[in-house]
Design an enzyme around this catalytic site. Structure first.
Site, PDB file in Angstrom:
ATOM      1  N   LYS A   1      11.214 -29.924   6.934  1.00 42.21           N
ATOM      2  CA  LYS A   1      11.509 -28.809   7.843  1.00 42.21           C
ATOM      3  C   LYS A   1      12.964 -28.899   8.281  1.00 42.21           C
ATOM      4  O   LYS A   1      13.480 -30.009   8.449  1.00 42.21           O
ATOM      5  CB  LYS A   1      10.633 -28.912   9.101  1.00 42.21           C
TER       6      LYS A   1
ATOM      7  N   LYS B   1      -7.326 -29.512  13.052  1.00 32.85           N
ATOM      8  CA  LYS B   1      -6.163 -30.066  12.347  1.00 32.85           C
ATOM      9  C   LYS B   1      -5.493 -31.087  13.272  1.00 32.85           C
ATOM     10  O   LYS B   1      -5.021 -30.736  14.352  1.00 32.85           O
ATOM     11  CB  LYS B   1      -5.185 -28.937  11.982  1.00 32.85           C
TER      12      LYS B   1
ATOM     13  N   ASP C   1       1.259 -30.439  16.301  1.00 29.23           N
ATOM     14  CA  ASP C   1       0.478 -30.047  15.127  1.00 29.23           C
ATOM     15  C   ASP C   1      -0.922 -30.676  15.121  1.00 29.23           C
ATOM     16  O   ASP C   1      -1.687 -30.479  14.191  1.00 29.23           O
ATOM     17  CB  ASP C   1       1.256 -30.404  13.849  1.00 29.23           C
TER      18      ASP C   1
ATOM     19  N   ARG D   1      -3.629 -27.217   5.629  1.00 25.98           N
ATOM     20  CA  ARG D   1      -4.739 -26.654   4.849  1.00 25.98           C
ATOM     21  C   ARG D   1      -5.335 -27.697   3.904  1.00 25.98           C
ATOM     22  O   ARG D   1      -6.497 -27.605   3.525  1.00 25.98           O
ATOM     23  CB  ARG D   1      -4.262 -25.397   4.096  1.00 25.98           C
TER      24      ARG D   1
ATOM     25  N   ASP E   1       4.958 -28.815   3.082  1.00 25.50           N
ATOM     26  CA  ASP E   1       4.859 -28.419   4.489  1.00 25.50           C
ATOM     27  C   ASP E   1       3.585 -27.597   4.752  1.00 25.50           C
ATOM     28  O   ASP E   1       3.225 -27.366   5.902  1.00 25.50           O
ATOM     29  CB  ASP E   1       6.110 -27.629   4.891  1.00 25.50           C
TER      30      ASP E   1
HETATM   31  N1  BES Z   1       2.428 -26.898  11.318  1.00 24.07           N
HETATM   32  C1  BES Z   1       3.013 -25.851  10.577  1.00 24.07           C
HETATM   33  C2  BES Z   1       2.766 -24.473  11.168  1.00 24.07           C
HETATM   34  C3  BES Z   1       3.396 -24.190  12.503  1.00 24.07           C
HETATM   35  C4  BES Z   1       4.619 -23.540  12.566  1.00 24.07           C
HETATM   36  C5  BES Z   1       2.744 -24.487  13.670  1.00 24.07           C
HETATM   37  C6  BES Z   1       5.169 -23.240  13.797  1.00 24.07           C
HETATM   38  C7  BES Z   1       3.303 -24.189  14.901  1.00 24.07           C
HETATM   39  C8  BES Z   1       4.510 -23.552  14.957  1.00 24.07           C
HETATM   40  C9  BES Z   1       2.450 -25.842   9.146  1.00 24.07           C
HETATM   41  O1  BES Z   1       2.052 -27.066   8.647  1.00 24.07           O
HETATM   42  C10 BES Z   1       3.520 -25.306   8.279  1.00 24.07           C
HETATM   43  O2  BES Z   1       4.563 -25.903   8.226  1.00 24.07           O
HETATM   44  N2  BES Z   1       3.271 -24.196   7.606  1.00 24.07           N
HETATM   45  C11 BES Z   1       4.215 -23.574   6.764  1.00 24.07           C
HETATM   46  C12 BES Z   1       3.471 -23.021   5.567  1.00 24.07           C
HETATM   47  C13 BES Z   1       4.372 -22.546   4.464  1.00 24.07           C
HETATM   48  C14 BES Z   1       5.072 -23.729   3.829  1.00 24.07           C
HETATM   49  C15 BES Z   1       3.528 -21.832   3.449  1.00 24.07           C
HETATM   50  C16 BES Z   1       4.920 -22.475   7.548  1.00 24.07           C
HETATM   51  O3  BES Z   1       4.278 -21.839   8.357  1.00 24.07           O
HETATM   52  O4  BES Z   1       6.110 -22.295   7.348  1.00 24.07           O
HETATM   53 ZN    ZN Z   2       1.461 -28.503  10.046  1.00 22.49          ZN
HETATM   54 ZN    ZN Z   3       3.649 -28.140   7.729  1.00 22.48          ZN
END
Ligand code: BES
Ligand code: ZN
Ligand code: ZN
Length: 486
Positions: free
Chosen positions: A258, A246, A269, A332, A328
């Protein structure tokens, strides 16, 4: 900084500072010349406990056993102390465990990992002054490592650590500089390594390939996407390892923005992308007998009038339609298209690496990588190598009930689950939709959201990027090749 091997006793070598490990609190060991002083200072030799006798120019560090991870932690502890002095040369014994050479490899890794610092944006730099570290083979413990084995161990340990530090630099670089375009340029430079080639694809290719999910994530960014494909192909390569990373060079969350504090550190990321490039660098430098691919989906997740929206429906490369519940959950989407592309490479092993979910950090804590997949033996095998490398992993199990939570009323699936419980697993199960049946048992998903970027120092890692996932995979391939050579 150079690590040298000398077939001499510690006392025969001249160096500015000497490192002595106190094994299992044994202050009576003949290597310890300062027992009374150490006892007077209250030093017991507990694991990671250290004492710098400045007059004697000796650093003592406690280690519980001759276990490789204990050796790594103690070596980096010593380096951290010596870093702040003006010492240019260091000497240390070998501390052999059951497997001659492995301890020297671990020591070399820790010296190089532990002496890393990222000073790109400091106006006053403080470069490391240490020039040589001499490992003395004929030390007090056991002179049972041959010079050849020791030198090879230093070489392997150095390559593993340098590949990890290489990825740390990419991740620590600010997002304004480390864009998808820049990352592709950096990846291209890997073709200077023997047997390495790099192909970089732009948005036109993504359109031709029907990568609607990847393209949607990129839509609000003024920087175009890049699909980076680096291949290390030695002659007579055995199996094919295909890594997918990724490469979100910044994740603002998109329209599902966010909160400010969660956005900080989202330059990390792209850690999965940096890791797969680090793996190529390591595999090629180690001359591993495998064909190794690194595929990086590189883009930002931004906001703007063109941004993809919650409620949109996207079509991925394999034709599956995805309803967007949250922009966010973008990693995936990029990985979905990259995994379809990766399956076309006909891998023997398919491993994706991603800072995919905050839920994974909640589940396992900051320091542990989650391993997911369908094959128990594959999960076990990588987990064992990870443990040898000093990286922490835990497996998270898929199940049929969580899979149902990804249903969408209007598309084939949703990009978010209907509940937030088990978020790391549902993200992994989302990816499963883009791995063709033939490759299900060859696939592993590694969620490195916890260890990839930590805001405090830990062990031999500095605050910031850690290069998570690189050491475990290089160890895995090294161990596999040794096994197959038997
Ligand atoms: N890049 C983030 C995940 C992340 C969070 C990486 C904290 C490192 C530290 C990912 O793209 C994300 O934002 N995921 C969301 C998914 C949710 C919207 C289902 C999350 O984890 O809140
Ligand atoms: Zn992310
Ligand atoms: Zn994200």
């Amino acid at each position: 900084m150079k690590i040298l091997i000398e077939n001499k006793r510690l006392n025969e070598i001249k160096a500015d500072i000497k490192i002595i490990f106190v094994v299992n609190k044994d202050l009576n060991h003949k290597s310890i010349e300062d027992k009374d002083t150490l006892e007077f200072l209250g030093f017991k030799g507990e694991s990671e406990e250290s004492c710098f006798l400045t007059e004697k120019k000796t650093v003592y560090v406690g280690i519980e056993s001759l276990n490789n991870e204990e050796i790594r932690l103690a070596s980096s502890k010593a380096i951290n102390i010596i870093k702040s002095t003006n010492a240019k040369s260091i000497k240390i014994g070998t501390y052999s465990g059951d497997c001659p050479g492995e301890n020297i490899k671990a020591m070399s890794e820790a010296f190089i990992l532990g002496s890393y610092s990222f000073e790109e944006y400091k106006s006053k730099k403080n470069p490391i002054k240490i020039e040589t570290i001499t490992i003395c083979l004929d030390d007090f413990s056991r002179p049972d490592v041959s010079q050849e084995t020791a030198k090879k161990a230093v070489k392997v340990g150095t390559i593993i650590a340098n590949s990890t530090n290489y990825a740390k630099n990419l991740v620590n670089t600010i997002p304004y500089e480390m864009t998808s375009v820049k990352l592709a340029e950096v990846a291209q430079e890997l073709d200077g390594l023997e047997n390495v080639t790099c192909k970089v694809y732009d948005e036109k290719f993504l359109e031709e390939q029907g990568m609607g999910a990847f393209l949607a994530v990129n839509r609000a960014s003024h920087i175009p996407p890049r699909l980076i494909h680096v291949i290390y192909k030695p002659k007579n390569a055995k199996e094919k390892f295909v890594y997918v990373g990724k490469g979100l060079t910044y994740d603002s969350g998109g329209l599902s923005l966010k909160p400010g504090s969660s956005m900080v550190s989202m330059k990390s990321d792209m850690s999965g992308g940096a890791a797969v490039l680090g793996i190529i660098k390591g595999a090629a430098s180690l001359d591993l007998p495998y064909e190794v691919h690194a595929i990086v989906g590189a883009t930002e997740n931004s906001i703007g009038p063109e941004a993809y929206k919650p409620d949109d429906v996207l079509v991925a490369k394999n034709g599956k339609t995805i309803e967007i519940g949250n922009t966010d959950a973008e990693g995936r989407l990029v990985l979905a298209d990259c995994l379809c592309y990766a399956c076309e490479q006909k891998p023997d092993y398919l491993i994706d690496m991603a800072t995919l979910t905050g839920a994974c950090v909640v589940a396992l804590g900051e320091y542990t990588t989650a391993i997911m997949g369908h094959s128990s033996s594959l999960k076990q095998s990588l987990g064992d190598s990870a443990s040898n490398s000093g990286e922490l992993t835990g497996t998270l199990p898929f199940n049929r009930y969580l899979k149902k939570q990804l249903k969408s009323p209007i598309a084939d699936l949703s990009n978010i689950a209907s509940t937030r419980y088990g978020g790391a697993i549902t993200a992994g199960m989302f990816l499963d939709n883009f791995v063709t049946d033939e490759y299900k048992d060859k696939w592993l998903h590694l969620d490195i959201a916890g260890p990839a970027f930590v805001d405090k120092d830990w062990g031999y890692n500095q605050c910031g990027a850690s290069g998570a996932g690189i050491r475990m995979n290089l160890y895995w391939m090294i161990e596999k090749s040794k096994e197959e050579a038997k």
